[in-house]
Structure formats: structure tokens, C-alpha cells
Scaffold this motif. Structure first.
Motif, PDB file in Angstrom:
ATOM      1  N   TYR A  47       0.825  -1.234   0.000  1.00 51.42           N
ATOM      2  CA  TYR A  47       0.000   0.000   0.000  1.00 51.42           C
ATOM      3  C   TYR A  47       0.849   1.271   0.000  1.00 51.42           C
ATOM      4  N   LYS A  48       1.951   1.272  -0.754  1.00 53.88           N
ATOM      5  CA  LYS A  48       2.815   2.452  -0.709  1.00 53.88           C
ATOM      6  C   LYS A  48       2.148   3.683  -1.309  1.00 53.88           C
ATOM      7  N   SER A  49       1.189   3.475  -2.207  1.00 57.37           N
ATOM      8  CA  SER A  49       0.518   4.624  -2.847  1.00 57.37           C
ATOM      9  C   SER A  49      -0.988   4.561  -2.665  1.00 57.37           C
ATOM     10  N   PRO A 263       8.892  -7.863  14.107  1.00 62.55           N
ATOM     11  CA  PRO A 263      10.076  -7.014  14.302  1.00 62.55           C
ATOM     12  C   PRO A 263      10.132  -5.796  13.384  1.00 62.55           C
ATOM     13  N   ALA A 264       9.407  -5.810  12.253  1.00 59.36           N
ATOM     14  CA  ALA A 264       9.426  -4.621  11.394  1.00 59.36           C
ATOM     15  C   ALA A 264       8.464  -3.556  11.920  1.00 59.36           C
ATOM     16  N   HIS A 265       7.691  -3.900  12.960  1.00 57.32           N
ATOM     17  CA  HIS A 265       6.674  -2.953  13.469  1.00 57.32           C
ATOM     18  C   HIS A 265       6.950  -2.743  14.957  1.00 57.32           C
ATOM     19  N   ARG A 291      27.698  -3.651   7.817  1.00 58.42           N
ATOM     20  CA  ARG A 291      26.780  -4.786   7.687  1.00 58.42           C
ATOM     21  C   ARG A 291      25.398  -4.311   7.222  1.00 58.42           C
ATOM     22  N   ALA A 292      24.925  -3.196   7.798  1.00 53.51           N
ATOM     23  CA  ALA A 292      23.587  -2.688   7.450  1.00 53.51           C
ATOM     24  C   ALA A 292      23.532  -2.291   5.973  1.00 53.51           C
ATOM     25  N   LYS A 293      24.679  -1.880   5.431  1.00 54.08           N
ATOM     26  CA  LYS A 293      24.714  -1.419   4.039  1.00 54.08           C
ATOM     27  C   LYS A 293      24.919  -2.570   3.053  1.00 54.08           C
ATOM     28  N   ASP A 294      25.330  -3.722   3.568  1.00 55.55           N
ATOM     29  CA  ASP A 294      25.645  -4.867   2.712  1.00 55.55           C
ATOM     30  C   ASP A 294      24.358  -5.581   2.292  1.00 55.55           C
ATOM     31  N   LYS A 295      24.073  -5.562   1.007  1.00 52.45           N
ATOM     32  CA  LYS A 295      22.831  -6.174   0.495  1.00 52.45           C
ATOM     33  C   LYS A 295      22.782  -7.682   0.743  1.00 52.45           C
ATOM     34  N   ASN A 296      23.968  -8.316   0.900  1.00 49.74           N
ATOM     35  CA  ASN A 296      23.993  -9.766   1.114  1.00 49.74           C
ATOM     36  C   ASN A 296      23.868 -10.143   2.584  1.00 49.74           C
ATOM     37  N   ARG A 300      19.871  -5.217   9.524  1.00 51.34           N
ATOM     38  CA  ARG A 300      19.422  -3.840   9.325  1.00 51.34           C
ATOM     39  C   ARG A 300      19.647  -3.070  10.593  1.00 51.34           C
ATOM     40  N   LEU A 301      19.843  -1.796  10.502  1.00 49.65           N
ATOM     41  CA  LEU A 301      19.939  -0.988  11.727  1.00 49.65           C
ATOM     42  C   LEU A 301      18.539  -0.879  12.295  1.00 49.65           C
ATOM     43  N   MET A 302      18.273  -1.592  13.356  1.00 49.38           N
ATOM     44  CA  MET A 302      16.921  -1.558  13.927  1.00 49.38           C
ATOM     45  C   MET A 302      16.703  -0.200  14.592  1.00 49.38           C
ATOM     46  N   GLY A 303      15.463   0.284  14.476  1.00 52.49           N
ATOM     47  CA  GLY A 303      15.182   1.624  14.995  1.00 52.49           C
ATOM     48  C   GLY A 303      15.541   2.713  14.003  1.00 52.49           C
ATOM     49  N   PHE A 304      15.922   2.285  12.806  1.00 48.91           N
ATOM     50  CA  PHE A 304      16.232   3.243  11.746  1.00 48.91           C
ATOM     51  C   PHE A 304      15.333   2.991  10.544  1.00 48.91           C
ATOM     52  N   GLY A 305      14.891   4.063   9.922  1.00 53.96           N
ATOM     53  CA  GLY A 305      14.067   3.943   8.721  1.00 53.96           C
ATOM     54  C   GLY A 305      12.601   3.844   9.089  1.00 53.96           C
ATOM     55  N   HIS A 306      11.773   4.270   8.191  1.00 52.64           N
ATOM     56  CA  HIS A 306      10.333   4.238   8.433  1.00 52.64           C
ATOM     57  C   HIS A 306       9.626   4.319   7.092  1.00 52.64           C
ATOM     58  N   ARG A 307       8.532   3.599   6.990  1.00 55.83           N
ATOM     59  CA  ARG A 307       7.776   3.632   5.739  1.00 55.83           C
ATOM     60  C   ARG A 307       7.325   5.056   5.395  1.00 55.83           C
ATOM     61  N   VAL A 308       6.943   5.824   6.383  1.00 54.33           N
ATOM     62  CA  VAL A 308       6.369   7.142   6.096  1.00 54.33           C
ATOM     63  C   VAL A 308       7.381   8.271   6.335  1.00 54.33           C
ATOM     64  N   PRO A 314       9.392  12.665  14.596  1.00 54.96           N
ATOM     65  CA  PRO A 314       9.254  13.633  15.698  1.00 54.96           C
ATOM     66  C   PRO A 314       9.156  12.951  17.067  1.00 54.96           C
ATOM     67  N   ARG A 315       8.718  11.706  17.083  1.00 54.93           N
ATOM     68  CA  ARG A 315       8.610  10.980  18.350  1.00 54.93           C
ATOM     69  C   ARG A 315       9.993  10.609  18.876  1.00 54.93           C
ATOM     70  N   ALA A 316      10.938  10.394  17.944  1.00 55.62           N
ATOM     71  CA  ALA A 316      12.301  10.044  18.371  1.00 55.62           C
ATOM     72  C   ALA A 316      12.957  11.234  19.087  1.00 55.62           C
ATOM     73  N   ASP A 351      26.625   8.367   3.669  1.00 57.55           N
ATOM     74  CA  ASP A 351      25.895   8.577   2.398  1.00 57.55           C
ATOM     75  C   ASP A 351      24.724   7.619   2.218  1.00 57.55           C
ATOM     76  N   TYR A 352      24.928   6.342   2.593  1.00 61.13           N
ATOM     77  CA  TYR A 352      23.874   5.341   2.418  1.00 61.13           C
ATOM     78  C   TYR A 352      22.596   5.783   3.133  1.00 61.13           C
ATOM     79  N   PHE A 353      22.731   6.165   4.392  1.00 64.53           N
ATOM     80  CA  PHE A 353      21.558   6.540   5.193  1.00 64.53           C
ATOM     81  C   PHE A 353      20.995   7.891   4.760  1.00 64.53           C
TER      82      PHE A 353
HETATM   83  N1  ACO Z   1      19.005  -0.466   7.859  1.00 64.03           N
HETATM   84  C1  ACO Z   1      19.604  -0.580   6.645  1.00 64.03           C
HETATM   85  N2  ACO Z   1      18.983  -0.358   5.481  1.00 64.03           N
HETATM   86  C2  ACO Z   1      17.684  -0.009   5.527  1.00 64.03           C
HETATM   87  C3  ACO Z   1      16.999   0.127   6.740  1.00 64.03           C
HETATM   88  C4  ACO Z   1      17.699  -0.107   7.937  1.00 64.03           C
HETATM   89  N3  ACO Z   1      17.091  -0.004   9.115  1.00 64.03           N
HETATM   90  N4  ACO Z   1      15.705   0.487   6.490  1.00 64.03           N
HETATM   91  C5  ACO Z   1      15.594   0.546   5.167  1.00 64.03           C
HETATM   92  N5  ACO Z   1      16.790   0.272   4.566  1.00 64.03           N
HETATM   93  C6  ACO Z   1      17.071   0.299   3.128  1.00 64.03           C
HETATM   94  C7  ACO Z   1      16.440  -0.896   2.415  1.00 64.03           C
HETATM   95  O1  ACO Z   1      17.339  -1.978   2.329  1.00 64.03           O
HETATM   96  C8  ACO Z   1      16.103  -0.322   1.063  1.00 64.03           C
HETATM   97  O2  ACO Z   1      17.293  -0.326   0.293  1.00 64.03           O
HETATM   98  P1  ACO Z   1      17.194  -0.462  -1.324  1.00 64.03           P
HETATM   99  O3  ACO Z   1      16.405   0.686  -1.801  1.00 64.03           O
HETATM  100  O4  ACO Z   1      18.621  -0.447  -1.752  1.00 64.03           O
HETATM  101  O5  ACO Z   1      16.525  -1.792  -1.556  1.00 64.03           O
HETATM  102  C9  ACO Z   1      15.736   1.130   1.365  1.00 64.03           C
HETATM  103  O6  ACO Z   1      16.427   1.459   2.583  1.00 64.03           O
HETATM  104  C10 ACO Z   1      14.249   1.353   1.541  1.00 64.03           C
HETATM  105  O7  ACO Z   1      13.807   0.461   2.553  1.00 64.03           O
HETATM  106  P2  ACO Z   1      12.427  -0.328   2.497  1.00 64.03           P
HETATM  107  O8  ACO Z   1      12.532  -1.535   3.351  1.00 64.03           O
HETATM  108  O9  ACO Z   1      11.987  -0.524   1.079  1.00 64.03           O
HETATM  109  O10 ACO Z   1      11.477   0.710   3.156  1.00 64.03           O
HETATM  110  P3  ACO Z   1      10.117   0.368   3.786  1.00 64.03           P
HETATM  111  O11 ACO Z   1       9.374   1.637   3.832  1.00 64.03           O
HETATM  112  O12 ACO Z   1       9.465  -0.769   3.109  1.00 64.03           O
HETATM  113  O13 ACO Z   1      10.527  -0.172   5.253  1.00 64.03           O
HETATM  114  C11 ACO Z   1      10.957  -0.297   7.543  1.00 64.03           C
HETATM  115  C12 ACO Z   1      10.418   0.553   6.392  1.00 64.03           C
HETATM  116  C13 ACO Z   1      10.313  -1.692   7.519  1.00 64.03           C
HETATM  117  C14 ACO Z   1      10.570   0.366   8.861  1.00 64.03           C
HETATM  118  C15 ACO Z   1      12.488  -0.415   7.422  1.00 64.03           C
HETATM  119  O14 ACO Z   1      13.065   0.872   7.413  1.00 64.03           O
HETATM  120  C16 ACO Z   1      13.109  -1.280   8.512  1.00 64.03           C
HETATM  121  O15 ACO Z   1      13.114  -2.503   8.396  1.00 64.03           O
HETATM  122  N6  ACO Z   1      13.633  -0.643   9.609  1.00 64.03           N
HETATM  123  C17 ACO Z   1      14.171  -1.375  10.723  1.00 64.03           C
HETATM  124  C18 ACO Z   1      13.023  -1.877  11.584  1.00 64.03           C
HETATM  125  C19 ACO Z   1      12.389  -0.758  12.403  1.00 64.03           C
HETATM  126  O16 ACO Z   1      13.059   0.053  13.013  1.00 64.03           O
HETATM  127  N7  ACO Z   1      11.046  -0.760  12.396  1.00 64.03           N
HETATM  128  C20 ACO Z   1      10.274   0.204  13.200  1.00 64.03           C
HETATM  129  C21 ACO Z   1       9.378   1.013  12.331  1.00 64.03           C
HETATM  130  S1  ACO Z   1       8.573   2.217  13.347  1.00 64.03           S
HETATM  131  C22 ACO Z   1       7.306   1.417  14.075  1.00 64.03           C
HETATM  132  O17 ACO Z   1       6.807   0.414  13.640  1.00 64.03           O
HETATM  133  C23 ACO Z   1       6.787   2.019  15.278  1.00 64.03           C
END
Ligand code: ACO
Length: 428
Positions: A47-49, A263-265, A291-296, A300-308, A314-316, A351-353
Motif C-alpha cells: 500500500y505504498k501509494s 520485528p518490522a513494526h 553490515r547494514a549497508k551490505d545487500k547480502n 538492518r539498523l533496527m530503529g532506523f528507517g520508516h515507511r512514512v 518527531p517521536r524520536a 551517504d547510504y543513510f
Molecule cells: N538499515 C539498513 N537499510 C535499511 C533500513 C535499515 N534499518 N531500512 C531501510 N533500509 C534500506 C532498504 O534496504 C532499502 O534499500 P534499497 O532501496 O537499496 O533496496 C531502502 O532502505 C528502503 O527500505 P524499504 O525496506 O523498502 O522501506 P520500507 O518503507 O518498506 O521499510 C521499515 C520501512 C520496515 C521500517 C524499514 O526501514 C526497517 O526494516 N527498519 C528497521 C526496523 C524498524 O526500526 N522498524 C520500526 C518502524 S517504526 C514502528 O513500527 C513504530
């Protein structure tokens, strides 16, 4: 008729679709008639769009790092409000007058007890069961105990079941914890605040008076505020989808809990703290960044990245500040916080992040605070579920009250075999 239209050319024919405008945020193209007029579906896994519903509860601008509940910025609510006030706001649309808030708090505190037989349900779980597994089971079982409030067409039933869920969740979560450590479950104490009562039921014992530490109570309350709602996230969408069939609210919230566990939520703060402890000292950070940058590497860096959020969550920001307050109040000096700060700094300059717009999310710091307060990591997601129950019931109520509500039923792009004849066993 919508003011704006979008034109899609399908098989050489132009088809017009209304473009709907919300009060703010991106317009949406209303494609409800797409299949009827073109014979085609859209394809949008994850549901990205896709906007799945109309909602007036929560607004997120992920590019700008904005989160509003009923229009109020999360930072202001976290700073000046209380979890009960935010719950009232989400459920009713407006901030309460003093008397309204008092009445709401009174109502919630008078629904905190569990049916005695429900308490016995806990004995059926293994002692080492994850609290989320227990919560899925116990919350799902609520409908067997409170069927006097499961007529979802009755607004009064919906209100009572919403109050029951918000009120009983701390008792259910604390009892799951007590069961896992073999201590007696405590009954709620109505003289305490919602959050103070939860802390007592979790950390208190019947043999002693429990003293609520005001700074911890405030931090915990703030954590609840920060987790109260977050628009159409996976677990909320799960609650809505389950509820769209007319399922009772207790069953729907149990479904939300199951989804949140991943774990993704909601499981990310547990994973983030485990990761920070595994990293241990700042000198190991570069290795983990690589390691987080290595596609193989699945790491992943947990606590980093978000779908939206493609900006700082702002909560962080609020969480990071709260870590210091809790550490000061409890005189804790956990090196994991330094590791987290350093990891954030290094990642935000990598740069990756930067290119992928990966910033710390709410889970990056919350585990550090919860651990300092004394919660084991297995309780982290349970606390998230407790707080998110407010958003889940508010979203569920909004959906059921919507006269245009229909059962959620996505379609698919079928890639399996086309029709073929059954082959008898001896001919295969
Ligand atoms: N560490 C390393 N690389 C990452 C990370 C991360 N934490 N998050 C995303 N990326 C990379 C992906 O590998 C992808 O790379 P690519 O474009 O080369 O394939 C790119 O960034 C986009 O990531 P997607 O997974 O496509 O983004 P999506 O919106 O689907 O995922 C998610 C979001 C699931 C939260 C993801 O960032 C993740 O797994 N984060 C770690 C888990 C986490 O912290 N979850 C908590 C979310 S907040 C909550 O639920 C309250």
C-alpha cells in the motif's frame, strides 16, 4: 463531483477519475470505479501509494517529520498533555474540559479490573510465554467475558467496549509480566493515575507499599502518548480490516496485537535495544554500519528507517530527551545510550543513510528508557500494544461509524497455473 479529475489512458481510451482533497496532505485519486470502467485492478503491495480509508484522527507528513493528532502536534501533546487526555482527544475529536477529563479518567479507572475467571486463563500459558503471546490470547478472550458490549451497531456498546479495552490493557499487560516472573498479580489501585497504576501492577508486590516515582510516571505516560496512534500503520490497518467484517472489537484488537508483534513494526524497539547491546561499544559501530549497508547481509539498523518518515521521526526527538530525564531521575548510567547517540551521529553522516533518508524512528530510543525503568525487552512490545489500543479503538470506532464503510477485500495479480484437469494419483 470532485473539482479535479485525473485521466488514465487504458488500452487507448481516456478514463476520468475524481481527485479527492483532504484537509491537508496529498490529494487522492478515487479509483473505486476503475475495475468497473476498465476491467483492470491496481497493483500496490504494501500500500505504498494507496489510501485505504478516510480518517480525521492523525496526520503525518513524513517528508517534514510532522505528526498531528486531531491537528495538535505530537511534541506539544507529549510536553503538556497526559495519556488520558490524548486518549479522550483521539476518541472524541476535541481536547476535554476539566470536568470531561475527570469523568473520562473516572470511567477508565472503574473498568480496570479483569473478570476473575479471565485471570485464571493465565495459568494455561507456559511461564516462559512471551507477553505478546499471552496478550493476543487474553485480549481475544475478552469477547467471551464481555459479550454485553459486542453489538457493534450500538454506539453505547462501542463506547463501553472501547473504555474496557483501554482500561483493562494495563492490567492484562502487567499480569502477563507478573505471570512470567512467578509473582502474584496485583489488583488495580484506583487512587493512582492510569500510568501510576500500571507501574504499580508491574513492579509492585502485595507485601510492600509501592511508591510511584513521579519522573518515571511522567516518562512512561509520555511514552504512551508517543505510541497512542499513528495513522494507517500495519497493526491499525489490521484492526480496521478485521473490523470491516463486523468482528467484535476485542477480536479486532487481538488481531492488531498479533500484527504489532512483528520485528518490522512494534517489535523493533526490542530488536533495537538488543542490537545496541550487541554493538556494545562505539568502536564497533563502523562494522555494524557496513553490515547494514551490505545487500547480502540481512542485518538492518533496527530503529532506523520508516515507511512514512523520510525525515527525523518527531517521536524520536521526544524520546531522546526523555532518556536523559529518566537516567537523571533513576541515577542510571547505561553506556548503551552513548552507543545509541554515536550510532545515530555516524549513520546520519553516512551517504547510504542520507541518500535513503533513513533516520532514527520512535523505537531507537524507547528501548533504552524502558530498560532503565526496569522492563525486560520482552515487555517492550506489550507496552506499545497497551498504548496503541487507544488509537486502535479510535480508528475502529471511526470506521464503524462511517456510513460508507464496506468489508475490506483487496484483489490480486494471479500468477498461478491456469485451469487444468485433476490428475488421478496413479497417473501423476
Ligand atoms: N538499515 C539498513 N537499510 C535499511 C533500513 C535499515 N534499518 N531500512 C531501510 N533500509 C534500506 C532498504 O534496504 C532499502 O534499500 P534499497 O532501496 O537499496 O533496496 C531502502 O532502505 C528502503 O527500505 P524499504 O525496506 O523498502 O522501506 P520500507 O518503507 O518498506 O521499510 C521499515 C520501512 C520496515 C521500517 C524499514 O526501514 C526497517 O526494516 N527498519 C528497521 C526496523 C524498524 O526500526 N522498524 C520500526 C518502524 S517504526 C514502528 O513500527 C513504530
Amino acid at each position: 463531483m470532485a473539482d479535479k479529475q485525473a485521466t488514465l489512458n487504458v488500452d487507448g481510451n481516456d478514463v476520468e477519475f475524481p481527485v479527492l482533497q483532504g484537509s491537508t496532505g496529498p490529494d487522492v485519486i478515487d479509483i473505486r470505479k476503475l475495475y468497473g470502467s476498465t476491467g483492470k485492478f491496481t497493483f500496490d503491495p504494501g500500500y505504498k501509494s494507496t489510501a485505504s480509508c478516510e480518517s480525521a484522527l492523525t496526520y503525518i507528513d513524513g517528508q517534514e517529520g510532522v505528526l498531528l493528532h486531531r491537528g495538535y502536534p505530537i511534541g506539544q501533546l507529549a510536553e503538556s498533555s497526559s495519556f488520558m487526555e490524548v486518549a479522550y482527544l483521539l476518541l472524541n475529536g476535541e481536547l476535554p474540559q476539566e470536568q470531561e477529563l475527570n469523568h473520562f479518567e473516572y470511567t477508565i479507572s472503574h473498568h480496570t479490573m479483569l473478570h476473575e475467571q479471565l485471570r485464571h486463563l493465565y495459568q494455561g500459558f507456559r511461564r516462559d510465554a512471551h507477553p505478546m503471546a499471552i496478550m493476543c490470547g487474553v485480549v481475544g478472550a475478552l469477547s467471551a467475558f464481555y459479550h454485553d458490549s459486542t453489538d457493534i451497531s450500538d454506539p453505547e456498546h462501542r463506547k463501553i467496549s472501547s473504555h474496557r479495552l483501554i482500561a483493562k490493557m494495563p492490567t492484562i499487560a502487567a499480569a502477563a509480566y507478573k505471570y512470567s516472573i512467578g509473582q502474584p498479580m496485583l489488583y488495580p489501585d484506583n487512587s493512582l493515575s492510569y500510568t501510576g497504576n500500571f507501574l504499580r501492577m508491574t513492579f509492585g508486590v502485595p507485601a510492600e507499599e509501592y511508591e510511584v516515582i513521579p519522573e518515571v510516571e511522567k516518562a512512561m505516560d509520555r511514552i504512551f502518548i508517543l505510541h497512542a496512534d499513528h495513522e494507517q500503520n500495519a497493526s491499525t490497518s489490521t484492526v480496521r480490516l478485521a473490523g470491516s467484517s463486523g468482528a467484535n472489537p476485542f477480536a479486532c484488537i487481538a488481531a492488531g496485537i498479533a500484527c504489532l508483534w512483528g520485528p518490522a513494526h512494534g517489535g523493533a524497539n526490542e530488536a533495537a535495544l538488543n542490537m545496541l547491546r550487541e554493538i556494545g561499544t562505539p568502536d564497533k559501530i563502523p562494522h555494524y554500519i557496513e553490515r547494514a549497508k551490505d545487500k547480502n547481509d540481512p542485518f538492518r539498523l533496527m530503529g532506523f528507517g520508516h515507511r512514512v518518515y523520510k525525515n527525523y521521526d518527531p517521536r524520536a526527538t521526544v524520546m531522546q530527551k526523555t532518556v536523559r530525564e529518566v537516567f537523571d531521575a533513576l541515577k542510571v548510567d547505561d553506556p548503551v545510550f552513548e552507543t545509541a547517540l554515536r550510532l545515530e551521529e555516524i549513520a546520519l553522516n553516512d551517504d547510504y543513510f542520507v541518500e535513503k533518508k533513513l533516520f532514527p524512528n520512535v523505537d531507537f530510543y524507547s528501548g533504552i528508557i524502558l530498560s532503565a525503568i526496569g522492563f525486560p525487552t520482552t515487555m517492550f512490545t506489550a507496552l506499545f500494544a497497551l498504548a496503541r489500543t487507544v488509537g486502535w479503538v479510535a480508528q475502529w470506532n471511526e470506521m464503524i461509524s462511517d456510513p460508507g464503510q464496506v468489508i475490506g477485500r483487496p484483489r490480486q495479480l494471479y500468477t498461478g497455473p491456469t485451469q487444468r484437469d485433476y490428475i488421478p494419483m496413479d497417473k501423476r
